[in-house]
Design a protein around this motif. Structure first.
Motif, PDB file in Angstrom:
ATOM      1  N   VAL A 379       0.598  -0.908  -0.406  1.00  0.00           N
ATOM      2  CA  VAL A 379       0.451   0.446  -0.277  1.00  0.00           C
ATOM      3  C   VAL A 379       1.038   0.986   0.284  1.00  0.00           C
ATOM      4  N   LEU A 380       1.036   1.628  -1.381  1.00  0.00           N
ATOM      5  CA  LEU A 380       1.870   3.283  -1.367  1.00  0.00           C
ATOM      6  C   LEU A 380       1.130   4.155  -0.054  1.00  0.00           C
ATOM      7  N   ALA A 381       2.165   5.210   0.401  1.00  0.00           N
ATOM      8  CA  ALA A 381       1.807   6.168   1.630  1.00  0.00           C
ATOM      9  C   ALA A 381       1.429   7.382   0.684  1.00  0.00           C
ATOM     10  N   LYS A 382       2.560   7.416  -0.932  1.00  0.00           N
ATOM     11  CA  LYS A 382       2.284   9.112  -1.193  1.00  0.00           C
ATOM     12  C   LYS A 382       2.661   8.385  -2.960  1.00  0.00           C
ATOM     13  N   LYS A 383       2.070   9.413  -3.620  1.00  0.00           N
ATOM     14  CA  LYS A 383       2.007   9.027  -4.580  1.00  0.00           C
ATOM     15  C   LYS A 383       3.802  10.020  -5.501  1.00  0.00           C
ATOM     16  N   VAL A 384       3.150   9.989  -7.305  1.00  0.00           N
ATOM     17  CA  VAL A 384       4.302  10.562  -7.927  1.00  0.00           C
ATOM     18  C   VAL A 384       4.226  12.074  -7.625  1.00  0.00           C
ATOM     19  N   GLY A 385       5.205  13.199  -7.256  1.00  0.00           N
ATOM     20  CA  GLY A 385       4.586  14.688  -6.346  1.00  0.00           C
ATOM     21  C   GLY A 385       4.466  15.214  -5.512  1.00  0.00           C
ATOM     22  N   ASP A 386       4.429  13.743  -4.869  1.00  0.00           N
ATOM     23  CA  ASP A 386       4.502  14.599  -3.025  1.00  0.00           C
ATOM     24  C   ASP A 386       5.822  14.095  -2.584  1.00  0.00           C
ATOM     25  N   PHE A 387       5.819  15.418  -1.545  1.00  0.00           N
ATOM     26  CA  PHE A 387       6.934  15.387  -0.915  1.00  0.00           C
ATOM     27  C   PHE A 387       7.571  14.558  -0.092  1.00  0.00           C
ATOM     28  N   VAL A 388       8.670  14.274   0.419  1.00  0.00           N
ATOM     29  CA  VAL A 388       8.882  13.247   1.153  1.00  0.00           C
ATOM     30  C   VAL A 388      10.184  13.595   2.243  1.00  0.00           C
ATOM     31  N   LYS A 389      10.155  13.276   3.654  1.00  0.00           N
ATOM     32  CA  LYS A 389      11.773  13.727   4.631  1.00  0.00           C
ATOM     33  C   LYS A 389      12.152  11.956   4.279  1.00  0.00           C
ATOM     34  N   LYS A 390      13.638  12.265   4.728  1.00  0.00           N
ATOM     35  CA  LYS A 390      14.066  11.144   5.080  1.00  0.00           C
ATOM     36  C   LYS A 390      13.829  10.918   6.650  1.00  0.00           C
ATOM     37  N   GLY A 391      13.278   9.316   6.793  1.00  0.00           N
ATOM     38  CA  GLY A 391      12.648   8.485   7.267  1.00  0.00           C
ATOM     39  C   GLY A 391      10.234   8.774   6.880  1.00  0.00           C
ATOM     40  N   ASP A 392      10.501   9.248   5.939  1.00  0.00           N
ATOM     41  CA  ASP A 392       9.249   8.726   5.660  1.00  0.00           C
ATOM     42  C   ASP A 392       8.791   7.966   5.565  1.00  0.00           C
ATOM     43  N   VAL A 393       7.625   6.783   5.629  1.00  0.00           N
ATOM     44  CA  VAL A 393       6.667   5.674   4.927  1.00  0.00           C
ATOM     45  C   VAL A 393       6.629   6.843   3.793  1.00  0.00           C
ATOM     46  N   LEU A 394       7.328   5.536   2.479  1.00  0.00           N
ATOM     47  CA  LEU A 394       6.892   5.741   0.946  1.00  0.00           C
ATOM     48  C   LEU A 394       5.348   4.792   0.606  1.00  0.00           C
ATOM     49  N   CYS A 395       6.100   3.880   1.486  1.00  0.00           N
ATOM     50  CA  CYS A 395       4.961   2.845   1.087  1.00  0.00           C
ATOM     51  C   CYS A 395       4.559   1.385   2.398  1.00  0.00           C
TER      52      CYS A 395
END
Ligand code: URA
Length: 435
Positions: A379-395
């Motif tokens: 299950v993805l937590a983010k999609k293309v275009g979203d901003f993430v910080k180191k340690g954030d859950v991607l999926c």
């Protein structure tokens, strides 16, 4: 007539006659033409292509290689939709009930997943008790009563495609526009619907990798359908990243339930509203897609679309309590987050890598004999275009595999992601509509 002469003719780039194409298909289905000659022909077609006339004759020969369905006992305009395949594509589970809630008639035959692509039948079977083996009178009665049924294709429907697709899968001849067009359209025409909406996917997780080839495939299929008397239209939709957030069988059913309550991810909702509004216009229920879209939204908001899913599950023997309370679905033993190792905008989430990883976690089949773990997937937590910080859950991965196995797969999942320091735009899932 000798098959070898036809292979040479195509190899040299000449057009095959109607008689020659019918000789190949009927001989192949009867077992008089061996697999090796049929594969050589398919490879020659992959390299040399086919004229529009050849593709329509091939489609017709394949359609009539077995039984065809007669849906004339079902009232109203029967409308079908077909996707050329993707990752996280649970559209049928959302679209069928939405369209039926607005008065559309959806009598649909679906297939199983193989490799990185999922199949609607497997997703439906993750609902305890649900049967996809509904045929004949029972199928007709269900559609007449609730406007919706999704069943498995019977063995007798388009046997030519079953043999040819299995060969293509192991001879590197899947990605041929004439062969995909004839494969899809022969099945759609044999399943008897009056109107057909094709969802041609494009991008990393699809067979068509760029817009030019997706456009060509869509227009060849639309032309075949129209020539054979069916209202046929197409959407080209993005499959560079997975559709929605969930990939894997019961995970996707849960997402479809949320979508029917209006809480689905934006790209999934947009694809369903766009496709649904075209299907309602094809059904002659609404004159314009603007009116149809409004009706679809109303039926999501007032709960009627969700109610249709419950009615379908009940009619097909499934346990509706799971639809009403999705927390009842079986959960995988291991639920593990995959975190970002850097800061940035997500530039890419390769759908193919996510699809293959979900399969390896237990959510798909490598061969037709494999069994599926209905609770496995991503299950993805983010999609293309979203901003993430180191340690954030991607999926998050869901699996019953052991730690060593899933840690290796997590490594592969990470390679699906690429990041950018520059802002990346959110793009629309709908690339083009061809009517
Ligand atoms: N889907 C089909 O049904 N056939 C193909 O050849 C490709 C996708």
């Amino acid at each position: 007539m000798r098959m070898v002469d036809l292979i040479i003719k195509k190899r040299e780039g000449f057009e095959l006659s109607e008689e020659e194409i019918r000789f190949w298909i009927s001989g192949y289905v009867k077992g008089e033409i061996p697999d090796y000659q049929s594969s050589a022909m398919q490879m020659a077609i992959l390299f040399k292509g086919m004229t529009k006339n050849e593709v329509s004759v091939l489609t017709d020969a394949m359609e009539h290689s077995g039984e065809t369905l007669d849906l004339s006992n079902i009232k109203g305009v029967k409308v079908d939709k077909h996707s050329t395949g993707g990752v996280g594509d649970k559209t049928t589970l959302v679209l069928g009930p939405m369209v039926a809630a607005c008065g559309g008639v959806v009598a649909k035959l679906s297939g199983r997943g193989l490799g990185h692509t999922g199949g609607t039948l497997d997703k439906l079977e993750s609902i305890p008790g649900l049967s996809i083996a509904i045929e004949g009178k029972r199928f007709e009665e269900q559609v007449n009563r609730i406007g919706l049924a999704v069943a498995g294709q019977t063995k007798s429907l388009v046997p030519a495609d079953k043999k040819m697709y299995a060969l293509r899968d192991v001879t590197g001849t899947v990605e041929s526009i004439p062969l995909i067009a004839a494969s899809v359209m022969s099945k759609k025409l044999a399943s008897g619907s009056d109107a057909i909406l094709l969802d041609v996917t494009v991008g990393d997780g699809a067979f068509m990798k760029n817009m030019d080839s997706a456009r060509e495939l869509a227009s060849v299929m639309v032309e075949i359908g129209k020539k054979l008397g069916r209202d046929t239209r197409a959407i080209i939709s993005d499959m560079s990243e997975p559709l929605g957030l969930a990939v894997g069988n019961n995970l996707e059913v849960k997402e479809a339930i949320a979508a029917l309550k209006g809480n689905g991810p934006e790209d999934l909702m947009e694809l369903c509203y766009t496709a649904g509004s075209i299907m309602l216009v094809q059904s002659n229920i609404y004159k314009t897609t603007v009116e149809a879209r409004k009706a679809l939204k109303e039926n999501v908001d007032n709960g009627k679309a969700f109610e249709k899913l419950c009615l379908m599950v009940e009619a097909q023997g499934g346990d509706v309590s799971y639809i009403k309370d999705p927390s009842k679905f079986e959960m995988a033993k291991n639920i593990v987050p995959v975190v970002s190792k850097e800061d940035g905008y997500i530039k890419d989430i390769k759908a193919l890598t996510i699809g293959v990883s979900s399969m390896k976690l237990g959510g798909g089949r490598e061969t037709l004999e494999d069994t599926i773990d209905m609770s496995a997937g991503i299950v993805l937590a983010k999609k293309v275009g979203d901003f993430v910080k180191k340690g954030d859950v991607l999926c998050t991965i869901y699996t019953n595999k052991d730690e060593k196995t899933y840690n290796e797969i997590i490594g592969e999942i990470y390679t699906a992601y690429s990041f950018s320091t520059e802002k990346v735009p959110h793009t629309s899932v709908i690339k083009e509509v061809i009517e």
